[in-house]
Each structure stands twice: as structure tokens, then as C-alpha cells.
Motif scaffolding. Structure first.
Motif, short mmCIF file in Angstrom:
data_model
loop_
_atom_site.label_atom_id
_atom_site.label_comp_id
_atom_site.label_asym_id
_atom_site.label_seq_id
_atom_site.Cartn_x
_atom_site.Cartn_y
_atom_site.Cartn_z
N CYS A 22 -6.81 -7.96 -1.77
CA CYS A 22 -6.63 -6.36 -1.28
C CYS A 22 -7.89 -5.91 -2.22
O CYS A 22 -8.56 -6.86 -3.43
N CYS A 25 -6.15 -3.54 -5.08
CA CYS A 25 -5.81 -4.21 -6.35
C CYS A 25 -5.96 -5.66 -7.01
O CYS A 25 -5.77 -6.33 -7.31
N CYS A 65 -1.04 -4.93 1.36
CA CYS A 65 -0.88 -6.07 0.61
C CYS A 65 0.99 -5.62 -0.01
O CYS A 65 0.86 -4.84 0.25
N CYS A 68 0.35 -2.95 -3.37
CA CYS A 68 0.31 -1.80 -3.57
C CYS A 68 0.06 -0.74 -1.83
O CYS A 68 0.17 -0.03 -2.13
#
Ligand SMILES: [Zn+2]
Length: 427
Positions: A22, A25, A65, A68
Motif C-alpha cells: 500500500c 500504509c 488495501c 486503510c
């Protein structure tokens, strides 16, 4: 978070993950949002002499993701390659100019901007927006990496730096005393490969009481209205308010207001400030929209997994319409040569077997061919000359404007067709 990734890699997770990590994150990406197959870069228009040469195609496979909920595309091509000579000039769309002018009036009034303020726009394109601040005598600065586009802004009297924005650029500008009271970024957040570096730069360039506004297509509209054609290699990320809020929060910025806009098929305009700037309380609209997003399923993985089938069905419906029209001996032309048109045509496999040609008002595109499908791009007059039975509007976000401009096609019984959210004929 990075430590986590290392641990996972040591446990051999890499073999089962597909989409890299990601970009916000760093969580490994396992979940497909939609896979549109292989596609050329959508702004790489082809010259006549390039028609018989190889053309690079890259995967258009979008992941989400599960930590998040950032919807994202792997970076296959560097922004330097995409944006150093860019064919998109914002000023060719009348309704976009009106949008920019209206925004200027609103911001000047709401935040009392005057000759002592400083407005900075990141990805300022051809000065389509800052020209209105300059007109009002408000000091402004554009930052635009595409030299050919930036030059148009400079010629218009809009001061513009030709560079990519990020931490380094922000530090340099701040050191020159060019920090921003209003820091604007329209349709740029999606195009940033290193999100954290970019948003960290915004934090640096923002004055203590300054305001950030950013506009980007709203993920909830993309899903609801089936706008899969807004996915292309130049757009690395697709945001909900919830995910955008997380990204800004990670850099010490608070979103204190949000507006929903009709532009680009449904966009958000977010308003950010420093965490410790309490002079701007958080508007109730932020909480309301977050709740609506949650209720729609934005924080639930099943919301994302349902999208693929919806996209496939849209392709089948559009092809069914085109096949039927051709069997009836009808002629079909396109209108516009936008990036989104290229995703749509390549994904659906629509070439000159269905569309004889398309037209565009941008002279930079006229005489060239669409990437991948090699459909020729002409001046809009070509529609009047050839009188097609159907005109397929590729930039459907401007469909009202286009149907009004081109209303004369009705004089020979021509009809408009819009492909998204699903194929529809306007007679
Ligand atoms: Zn993430």
C-alpha cells in the motif's frame, strides 16, 4: 508499519500477495478491486509515423488495501515519463473554467484573501485557476511539472515553477518566503505516486493559519456510477473521505470541511488545516459524509469485491449496443479524446471496427490517433461533414455541454450515446 512488512516477508507472505505494498500504509496488497487488463498509457497519443511501431501496454489492475481501504494501482511508469510533456490543457473545457472562477470567488470571500495573501496551486496546469486570483490582484504561484503546459500559464501572466511538488520543493519555497495562505491541489492527489512525501510537503508549505483545499474524484461515486473508465495509469490512487482523512491525519493535518461537487462525475473538495489551528472548527458536513460512506460500505471489503462484475456487465451492454448498431448499418463517431475514453475503448476492445473516428477541440490531439485502438482524432467539424448516426460521448462528465454545442447533429437524425454508468441513447 514498515517493521510489520519485514516480518510478513520473513514469514513468506510475498508469494501470495499480488499488488505490492500500500502506498500509504505499506500493508501488502492481496485484494483486487478491478482488473482492466493490459492498456497503453492513456495520454500517449500516437502520431501517424508511429502507427506501425510497438506500443507499450501496462497492467491496469487495481487493488484495495484491507487496512486503510486505499484503492490503488501499482506505479509502472514514473510521473516524469507521464507528465513532462502532457497533452491535457484544462482550459479547453468551458465548464471547468466556470468551476475555477466560481471557486476563486468563494475562497476569496470565505477566507478574506487579498493582496497580502499568497495562493499556491500544485499541478497548476495551464493557469486555468490561478488566472482568476491574479485578476483579483492576489499574489499567486503555480507549480507544474509539464513544461509545455506551464509555459501557457506563464504566457498568461501566472507565475509558475516547472517542477514536481514534494517535501524538497516545499522546503525550498518556504525558505524563499513563499508559504501559502491558501494551498490548492485539484485532481493531483490521485496522480501522486509517493503520497506521504507529497502530503508531508503540503504540511511544510502551509502557513500556521493557512488552508488547504484539494479536489479529487470521490470513490463512492466511482463505485455507484460505475466510472471504471476514470481508472488509468496516471491515476495511482482513488479516495474515500475516510481514507483521505487518515492520510492527512498521518501528517498532522485535519480535514475541517468537505463539499460534494458534480465535477468529474462526482468529486470531493476537502478543506485541511494544521491540527493545532483551532480557529477553524470541524464542520458537521465532515461527520455526516463519513457516516454515509460507512453506511455505503466503504470500510467493508465486500463493497470492493462486488465492483468487478459490475464493470464486466457494463462492457457487455456497451458492446451489445455497438454490435446492434453496426448490424443495422449505422455509422458511429466518437466525441472527445480524454484519458477515460482510452481506458473504456481499450478495455472493451472498441476500435475503428465500431468508431470511424473521434473529434477533439484540443489542437494538440487533432491529427493524432488514440493509444492502443488507433482511432483517428479530427477537428470537431468532421462530425458536420460526415453526419454520423450516433455520436458516442467519451468525456461523459461534460455530456450536457457537448450535447448543447453539437445539438445540430439532430438536423440529420443523429443521436448522442453516453457509455457510463451504462450505455444510454439521447434522442
Ligand atoms: Zn493501506
Amino acid at each position: 508499519m514498515i517493521e510489520n512488512v519485514k516480518e510478513l516477508l520473513q514469514r513468506g507472505v510475498k508469494s501470495s500477495m499480488k499488488g505490492g505494498f500500500c502506498r500509504f500504509c505499506s500493508t501488502p496488497l492481496y485484494h483486487t478491486f478491478v482488473n482492466l487488463g493490459m492498456s497503453p498509457l492513456c495520454e500517449s497519443y500516437v502520431n501517424e509515423e508511429q502507427l506501425n511501431q510497438m506500443e507499450p501496454f501496462y497492467p491496469l489492475h487495481v487493488y484495495v488495501c484491507d487496512q486503510c481501504f486505499l484503492v490503488q494501482l501499482e506505479e509502472f511508469v514514473s510521473p516524469e515519463e507521464i507528465f513532462s510533456e502532457y497533452a491535457y490543457f484544462s482550459s479547453y473545457a468551458d465548464s471547468w473554467l466556470q468551476h475555477a472562477k466560481k471557486y476563486t470567488d468563494l475562497m476569496v470571500e470565505r477566507f478574506q484573501l487579498d493582496e497580502h495573501s499568497h495562493v499556491v496551486e500544485v499541478a497548476s496546469n495551464d493557469g486555468y485557476l490561478l488566472q482568476y486570483f491574479v485578476e483579483k490582484g492576489i499574489p499567486s504561484l503555480g507549480i507544474e511539472p509539464a513544461a509545455n503546459v506551464a509555459q501557457v500559464a506563464i504566457d498568461k501572466g501566472v507565475p509558475t515553477r516547472i517542477e514536481f511538488f514534494g517535501v524538497e520543493s516545499a522546503r525550498k519555497l518556504a525558505a524563499e518566503g513563499l508559504a501559502a495562505d491558501l494551498l490548492v491541489g485539484n485532481n493531483v492527489l490521485a496522480q501522486v505516486p509517493d503520497l506521504n512525501y507529497f502530503v508531508a510537503g503540503m504540511k511544510i508549505l502551509l502557513k500556521p493559519n493557512g488552508i488547504i483545499t484539494m479536489e479529487f474524484p470521490h470513490l463512492m461515486c466511482l463505485v455507484r456510477e460505475n466510472q471504471f473508465d476514470t481508472i488509468y495509469h496516471e491515476h495511482f490512487s482513488y479516495f474515500s473521505l475516510i481514507t483521505a482523512g487518515k492520510i492527512f491525519a498521518a501528517h498532522g493535518l485535519t480535514l475541517f470541511d468537505v463539499e460534494e461537487l458534480p465535477t468529474h462525475g462526482g468529486s470531493l473538495r476537502i478543506f485541511g488545516r494544521h491540527n493545532d489551528d483551532l480557529s477553524k472548527p470541524i464542520n458537521g458536513r465532515v461527520t455526516t459524509l463519513r457516516t454515509r460512506e460507512q453506511q455505503s460500505g466503504v470500510t467493508d471489503m465486500t463493497y470492493y469485491s462486488a465492483f468487478s462484475e459490475q464493470v464486466k456487465e457494463t462492457k457487455r451492454k456497451l458492446l451489445a449496443f455497438l454490435i446492434q448498431a453496426k448490424r443495422e448499418g449505422k455509422s458511429i463517431a466518437g466525441y472527445g479524446a480524454p484519458g477515460k475514453g482510452n481506458t473504456l475503448l481499450n478495455y472493451c476492445g472498441i476500435q475503428t471496427d465500431f468508431l470511424d473516428f473521434t473529434v477533439d477541440r484540443n489542437p494538440y490531439k487533432q491529427g493524432k490517433f488514440l493509444p492502443g485502438t488507433h482511432i483517428p482524432i479530427h477537428h470537431p467539424d468532421k462530425i458536420r461533414e460526415t453526419q454520423p448516426d450516433y455520436v458516442l460521448i467519451l468525456p461523459w462528465n461534460f455530456k450536457d455541454e457537448i450535447m448543447e454545442q453539437e445539438a445540430y447533429i439532430r438536423s440529420w437524425g443523429g443521436q448522442f450515446v453516453v457509455p457510463i454508468p451504462e450505455v444510454k441513447v439521447f434522442s
